[in-house]
Design a protein around this motif. Structure first.
Motif, short mmCIF file in Angstrom:
data_model
loop_
_atom_site.label_atom_id
_atom_site.label_comp_id
_atom_site.label_asym_id
_atom_site.label_seq_id
_atom_site.Cartn_x
_atom_site.Cartn_y
_atom_site.Cartn_z
N GLU A 544 0.84 -1.18 0.00
CA GLU A 544 0.00 0.00 0.00
C GLU A 544 0.88 1.23 0.00
OE1 GLU A 544 -3.87 1.75 2.42
OE2 GLU A 544 -3.26 -0.34 2.55
N VAL A 545 0.63 2.13 -0.92
CA VAL A 545 1.42 3.35 -1.03
C VAL A 545 0.47 4.53 -1.22
CG1 VAL A 545 3.41 2.16 -2.02
CG2 VAL A 545 1.69 3.15 -3.53
N PRO A 546 0.88 5.72 -0.77
CA PRO A 546 0.07 6.91 -1.07
C PRO A 546 0.02 7.14 -2.57
CG PRO A 546 1.74 7.36 0.62
CD PRO A 546 2.07 6.03 0.02
N MET A 547 -1.14 7.48 -3.10
CA MET A 547 -1.31 7.67 -4.54
C MET A 547 -1.89 9.05 -4.79
SD MET A 547 -2.75 3.92 -5.70
CE MET A 547 -1.84 2.43 -5.27
N ALA A 548 -0.99 10.02 -4.99
CA ALA A 548 -1.42 11.39 -5.24
C ALA A 548 -2.23 11.46 -6.52
CB ALA A 548 -0.20 12.30 -5.33
N GLY A 549 -3.35 12.17 -6.48
CA GLY A 549 -4.22 12.31 -7.63
C GLY A 549 -5.31 11.27 -7.70
N LEU A 550 -5.17 10.19 -6.93
CA LEU A 550 -6.18 9.12 -6.95
C LEU A 550 -6.95 9.06 -5.63
CD1 LEU A 550 -4.08 6.26 -8.60
CD2 LEU A 550 -5.82 7.66 -9.68
N GLU A 551 -6.83 10.10 -4.80
CA GLU A 551 -7.42 10.04 -3.47
C GLU A 551 -8.92 9.77 -3.48
OE1 GLU A 551 -3.75 12.65 -3.20
OE2 GLU A 551 -5.48 12.47 -4.55
N ASN A 552 -9.65 10.44 -4.37
CA ASN A 552 -11.11 10.23 -4.42
C ASN A 552 -11.45 8.79 -4.77
OD1 ASN A 552 -11.60 12.90 -3.80
ND2 ASN A 552 -11.83 13.55 -5.93
N ILE A 553 -10.74 8.25 -5.74
CA ILE A 553 -11.02 6.87 -6.15
C ILE A 553 -10.62 5.91 -5.04
CG2 ILE A 553 -10.46 5.09 -7.85
CD1 ILE A 553 -10.05 7.29 -9.90
N VAL A 554 -9.46 6.15 -4.42
CA VAL A 554 -9.02 5.27 -3.33
C VAL A 554 -10.04 5.26 -2.20
CG1 VAL A 554 -7.27 4.97 -1.53
CG2 VAL A 554 -6.57 5.49 -3.87
N ASN A 555 -10.53 6.43 -1.84
CA ASN A 555 -11.49 6.51 -0.73
C ASN A 555 -12.76 5.73 -1.01
OD1 ASN A 555 -9.80 8.14 0.77
ND2 ASN A 555 -10.70 10.04 0.05
N ASN A 556 -13.16 5.68 -2.28
CA ASN A 556 -14.42 5.01 -2.62
C ASN A 556 -14.24 3.55 -3.03
OD1 ASN A 556 -16.18 7.23 -2.17
ND2 ASN A 556 -15.53 8.12 -4.11
N THR A 557 -13.01 3.06 -2.96
CA THR A 557 -12.78 1.66 -3.34
C THR A 557 -12.14 0.86 -2.22
OG1 THR A 557 -10.66 2.29 -4.35
CG2 THR A 557 -12.58 2.16 -5.81
N LYS A 558 -12.15 1.38 -1.00
CA LYS A 558 -11.62 0.63 0.13
C LYS A 558 -12.55 -0.54 0.44
CE LYS A 558 -7.88 2.85 1.46
NZ LYS A 558 -6.56 2.18 1.51
N PRO A 559 -12.04 -1.78 0.44
CA PRO A 559 -12.90 -2.92 0.77
C PRO A 559 -13.57 -2.72 2.12
CG PRO A 559 -10.81 -3.68 -0.10
CD PRO A 559 -10.67 -2.20 0.10
N THR A 560 -14.88 -2.90 2.13
CA THR A 560 -15.68 -2.61 3.32
C THR A 560 -16.71 -3.72 3.51
OG1 THR A 560 -15.43 -0.24 3.00
CG2 THR A 560 -17.26 -0.95 4.37
N GLY A 561 -16.91 -4.13 4.75
CA GLY A 561 -17.90 -5.16 5.05
C GLY A 561 -17.35 -6.55 4.82
N THR A 562 -18.23 -7.46 4.46
CA THR A 562 -17.84 -8.87 4.31
C THR A 562 -18.18 -9.38 2.92
OG1 THR A 562 -19.97 -9.73 5.07
CG2 THR A 562 -18.31 -9.23 6.76
N LEU A 563 -17.46 -10.39 2.53
CA LEU A 563 -17.74 -11.04 1.25
C LEU A 563 -19.11 -11.71 1.28
CD1 LEU A 563 -16.44 -11.51 -1.50
CD2 LEU A 563 -15.43 -13.61 -0.59
N GLU A 564 -19.46 -12.29 2.42
CA GLU A 564 -20.76 -12.95 2.55
C GLU A 564 -21.89 -11.94 2.39
OE1 GLU A 564 -18.28 -13.20 4.65
OE2 GLU A 564 -17.62 -15.29 4.31
N GLY A 565 -21.73 -10.74 2.95
CA GLY A 565 -22.75 -9.70 2.81
C GLY A 565 -22.93 -9.28 1.37
N TRP A 566 -21.82 -9.16 0.63
CA TRP A 566 -21.90 -8.79 -0.79
C TRP A 566 -22.52 -9.92 -1.61
CZ3 TRP A 566 -19.34 -11.05 -5.00
CH2 TRP A 566 -19.41 -10.34 -6.20
N GLN A 567 -22.13 -11.15 -1.33
CA GLN A 567 -22.65 -12.29 -2.08
C GLN A 567 -24.15 -12.44 -1.91
OE1 GLN A 567 -20.05 -15.13 -0.21
NE2 GLN A 567 -18.73 -15.32 -2.02
#
Length: 983
Positions: A544-567
């Motif tokens: 994991e590294v800081p990604m300048a310019g991609l902050e908005n996308i990174v914030n909205n693509t952080k894995p959240t919750g459980t795989l079972e909940g998504w399935q």
């Protein structure tokens, strides 16, 4: 005197707590009563059974435990003086260990002599009881006193006994929870040979006086003046208590962390003691451990050993000095609740602590054994995710540079060699930070190197970055750290140490690890790594590294919750057989696989006139693979330029956009342009401001765009448009979702749960893609070939087939054979794509323009500007403009686009049209002029005339120009169109 009468003289009156009587020779039973009369049956029963009977010196609270903290009131001060017994026998070695007093009479005389020396005799006489192994002396008060008032006076009384050399049991006098024997009972514990137990009687000797507690207090204070002891005033337990919580002074974080890293070793205490710098009580015990009366001091040292990391070994050593057997040692260790303070040591063995160099400076001997626990090993550490996520990631904390260490429980230390005043070698461990701070990577962006560090603060991991070039300057390094709330502990004097730690850490990292290129976009990189959720996935462990310019996308693509909940949501769509929605969903998963087709883009559009048909759900399901179902997609007000920029940043991930026909976009013309640009895989070229130079274009992509609107864009593209839309239609698959969907309350909640369970599938896919590039290079083209056969496709349909092939390949990867994310009904989804492809084919066939179509369109649009001449009318030749307007000398050239002669040759019409005008029209219709002429010559008689007067046989001015003559047979439709009203 009866036993109860005596107890009533030395214990508090009823109503001041519970009395406690005890037998300790068999079951160790404790009996609590409110009145002494209630205790009598129990005392008599124990006597009849031949058991030892005791009473506690104080009264207790509601907690039925005979411990010092439960004592409430006391009414006497008592001492226990041991003496030799006539029936004492030699021990196994034939030795009779003599006590301080040879007989009870001698003990009693010593008590009376003590009372005389300190002035107690002037206040009255003590009460005496012969215990069978010594003498108990009591000085009862006229009134009971609170334990907190009594305790300091009793401690002073005990020290007074030590000063005057009255040899007493040090455990009794200042501990009101202790017990003494009830007289008129028996003592079965005469300690002679272990094989012999001699029973003696506990006898009442004589009654004494009652004393004012204040007089005894004053006497103790007077006798202790000039010594290190003092009777400290303590508020009684019934003192006024104010409401609220007493404010506390919280420890500074650095001090707290320093304490958290401390370890205590009994061996350190012993080493310091041997060097004359430690605990004098330990020295005293080591020198006198084999003597009688050492048990209180033994217990005190066990309480210290119990808190040390080498406590078990220390306890065995302490017990072996007397010796005390192992079972007894473990019993005592279990009973000990906490470390004895120095005051307790002094209470148990007065006269030693007063000469100790640490007296009054430390709380207990543990302070002499403390050391800082350090760790120099590289290890994986866990870093908690953001508040919206339960995710925990691991990073490698490297070994610290030479001369530095991490605290075992956090913190950074510098270790320096030093000498004490005596020349002894020692190490100083100086804390630099109260939390771990260490480098993770060296990042490189456009040849600029940045140090990526992690600070493991109590509230969570903090990313810290600083330019690598700054580490050559102490001031620049410290300023950069301070700007990120990283400051050295214990003031500015430690700043230099912190700078040298950062400098050494960066140098070590630079020598040991290659720099990491910071990605400028998500998805596939040139080295076959895959970027997602702020991480770079490869064949190894994701970093994991800081990604300048991609902050908005990174914030909205952080894995959240459980795989079972998504399935749960995806499996619900499968159960409901919503194959169109699943087809769009799968297009989201297949987007990164476009890289393996040689194509750059494909667009999917969900269309519906009404709400509630599932078009938004389809987009949310697709978006949830990679990010938040709503926040991942671009907003409805996003411009086309901004969408292309987002496409470049996503690179391989799908662009998801809802409501594409919003006010700031003109559909279908905007959408038509987007469809073509999408398959180019590259943003528009732009010039740098103020310079004759193109900007570097990094907006490239190979993926899918998923969109929705309330417009059927296929109908718009095939409607009344000048420009044909076949190219756009071949780059689009439209799903018409017209059925209103109904959901149960449980299904609605399942759909809503996507906003709490997302990007977990993307995490699995990203890792799989990066680790299986060779497999993808074979699988995707193979599936694409099969889809060509499945759909009977032509080369013109390569965008449809290539994209659908990616989607089906993604469906295979998501199944149990590979990632186990979800098992999709791929045969049904293939059929869903088949229907949409056939729909696109029909639209294209109905939208094809022929040469005759273009010619007819030109004639329809330009008819009002044609000179129309009809031959064979009753009046001869009739000429007028196509819109019915008359022709005269005022008619100008720009009003005329051509000439139509109807009937010059029976059954035919001749069109005279300027090539220049016709060529321009073909361009507006996106129709090749050369192709137009070629096809036209096959359909009709065409002649090119260098000069033709378009105004001949009319009243207009001459208008000679080069024209193309097209002779067409007149059909009914054309005849109706060309006819003019006859006079």
């Amino acid at each position: 005197m009866e036993p109860l009468e005596f107890l009533a003289e030395v214990l508090p009156p009823p109503g001041n707590g519970k009395y406690c009587v005890v037998e300790l020779s068999k079951n160790k039973e404790h009996f609590y009563v409110d009145t002494l009369e209630q205790a009598l049956p129990k005392i008599d029963a124990w006597k009849q059974r031949g058991l030892d009977v005791y009473f506690a010196l104080g009264t207790f609270g509601d907690l039925k435990r005979r411990i010092a903290t439960n004592v409430r009131m006391v009414r006497c001060i008592a001492v226990d003086v041991d003496c030799n017994h006539p029936k004492d026998l030699p021990d196994a070695d034939g030795v009779i260990k003599s006590k301080a007093y040879p007989s009870a009479q001698a003990a009693a005389r010593a008590i009376m002599q003590f009372a005389e020396e300190v002035g107690l005799s002037g206040l009255g006489s003590p009460w005496l009881v012969a215990s069978g192994g010594g003498v108990h002396a009591y000085w009862p008060f006229k009134e009971a006193v609170d334990i907190n008032e009594w305790k300091p006076v009793a401690e002073g009384f005990k020290r007074l006994c030590f000063q005057k050399k009255l040899d007493i049991d040090q455990t009794i006098t200042a501990d009101a929870s202790r017990v003494l024997r009830v007289f008129d009972t028996i003592n079965t514990g005469i300690k002679n040979d272990k094989r012999v137990r001699e029973v003696t009687n506990v006898k009442f000797k004589n009654a004494g006086d009652h004393f004012d507690f204040a007089d005894i207090r004053a006497l103790v204070e007077r006798n202790l003046i000039g010594t290190a002891y003092a009777v400290k005033t303590v508020a009684p337990s019934n003192a006024l208590v104010l409401p609220g919580q007493r404010p506390t002074k919280e420890g500074k974080p650095a001090a707290v962390q320093l304490y958290a890293n401390s370890v205590t070793k009994f061996g350190n205490i012993f080493k310091a003691t041997k060097a004359g710098q430690g605990c004098d009580q330990l020295r005293y015990y080591a020198e006198h451990a084999d003597e009688d009366g050492m048990e209180p001091l033994w217990r005190a040292h066990l309480s210290i050993a119990k808190k040390c990391m080498d406590g078990e070994k220390a306890a065995a050593w302490l017990s072996g000095l007397h010796p005390y057997d192992e079972d007894r040692m473990h019993r005592k260790l279990a009973e000990i609740k906490g470390p004895y303070p120095c005051t307790k040591f002094d209470s148990e063995n007065p006269g030693v602590c007063i000469n100790c160099k640490h007296w009054g400076k430390i709380t207990n001997p543990l302070a002499l054994g403390r050391d800082v626990a350090l760790s120099n090993e590289a290890k994986q550490v866990e870093i908690a995710g953001p508040a919206v996520s339960d995710a925990v990631r691991q990073v490698l904390r490297p070994e610290p540079p030479r001369g530095y260490s991490y605290g075992a429980n956090g913190g950074v230390f510098v270790v320096k060699d030093d000498e004490d005043a005596n020349g002894n070698k020692m190490q100083r461990k100086i804390m630099l930070l109260a939390y771990d701070l260490f480098p993770v990577d060296i990042l490189v962006t456009n040849k600029e190197h940045t140090i990526h560090m992690i600070a493991l603060r109590p509230e969570g991991g903090q990313t810290v970055t600083l330019p690598q070039k700054s580490v050559v300057s102490k001031e620049e390094t410290l300023k950069s750290l301070a700007n990120q709330n990283i400051l050295a502990t214990f003031g500015a004097l430690n700043d230099v140490n912190l700078f040298h730690y950062i400098r050494a850490s960066v140098e070590k990292m630079s020598n040991e690890k290659s720099p990491v290129r910071v990605p400028e976009s998500y998805g596939w990189q040139n080295d076959d790594t895959f970027v997602f959720a702020g991480r770079i996935y490869s064949k190894g462990t994701p970093i994991e590294v800081p990604m300048a310019g991609l902050e908005n996308i990174v914030n909205n693509t952080k894995p959240t919750g459980t795989l079972e909940g998504w399935q749960a949501c995806i499996n619900m769509l499968i159960r409901r057989e919503m194959y169109d929605i699943l087809a769009v969903f799968l297009a989201g998963a297949g987007s990164p696989l476009m890289r393996f087709t040689g194509l750059y883009g494909m667009t999917y559009h969900c269309a519906a006139r009404a709400s509630g048909t599932g078009k938004s759900l389809a987009l949310e399901a697709a978006a949830s693979i990679w990010g938040h179902p709503a926040h991942y997609r671009t907003g409805k007000s996003t411009s086309m330029v901004a969408m292309q920029q987002r496409l470049g940043l996503l690179h391989s991930l799908p662009l998801v956009t809802d409501e594409i026909t919003s006010k700031n976009r003109e559909a279908p013309e905007w959408f038509s342009e987007f469809l073509l640009d999408m398959t180019e895989g590259r943003g528009k070229e732009r010039m740098e401001s103020g310079a004759n130079k193109e900007r570097l274009n990094n907006s490239t992509w190979a993926g899918h765009a998923l969109m929705s609107s309330n417009t059927y864009v296929v109908d718009s593209l095939t409607g009344a448009r000048k420009v044909g839309a076949e190219g756009e239609l071949r780059r689009l698959i439209e799903f018409r979702m017209n059925e209103i969907l109904t959901w149960s309350p449980e299904e609605i909640e399942t759909i809503k749960s996507l906003s709490h369970n997302y990007a977990v599938a993307g995490e699995v896919l990203a890792d799989f893609f990066a680790k299986n590039v060779p497999l993808l290079k074979e699988l995707v083209p193979d599936i694409v070939r099969k889809m060509h056969v499945e759909y009977g496709a032509t080369n013109d349909e390569r965008y449809w087939i290539g994209s659908v092939g990616c989607n089906i390949a993604a469906g295979i990867i998501m199944g149990d054979a590979h990632t186990g994310l979800v098992n999709l009904p791929l045969d049904k989804i293939i059929d869903a794509y088949r229907k949409r492809i056939e729909y696109q084919r029909i639209a294209i066939r109905g939208n094809k323009r022929s040469t005759e179509d273009v010619l007819n369109e030109f004639i329809r649009e330009s008819w009002g500007q044609f000179v129309v001449v009809n031959y064979g009318t009753s009046g001869g030749v009739l000429a007028q403009m196509g819109d019915g307007g008359s022709i005269d000398k005022s008619t100008t050239r720009k009003e005329v686009k051509g000439r139509v002669e109807n009937g010059a040759m029976e059954g035919y019409t001749d069109f005279y049209i300027e090539e220049r005008v016709l060529r321009s029209f073909c361009a507006t219709m996106n129709f090749g002029y050369a192709e137009f002429k070629e096809e036209l010559e096959k359909l009709f008689a065409v002649k090119y005339m260098p000069r033709k007067d378009l105004m001949s046989k009319t009243g207009g001015p001459p208008l000679r120009t080069a024209v193309m003559r097209i002779t067409r047979p007149i059909n009914e439709e054309l005849e109706n169109h060309l006819s003019v009203e006859k006079d």
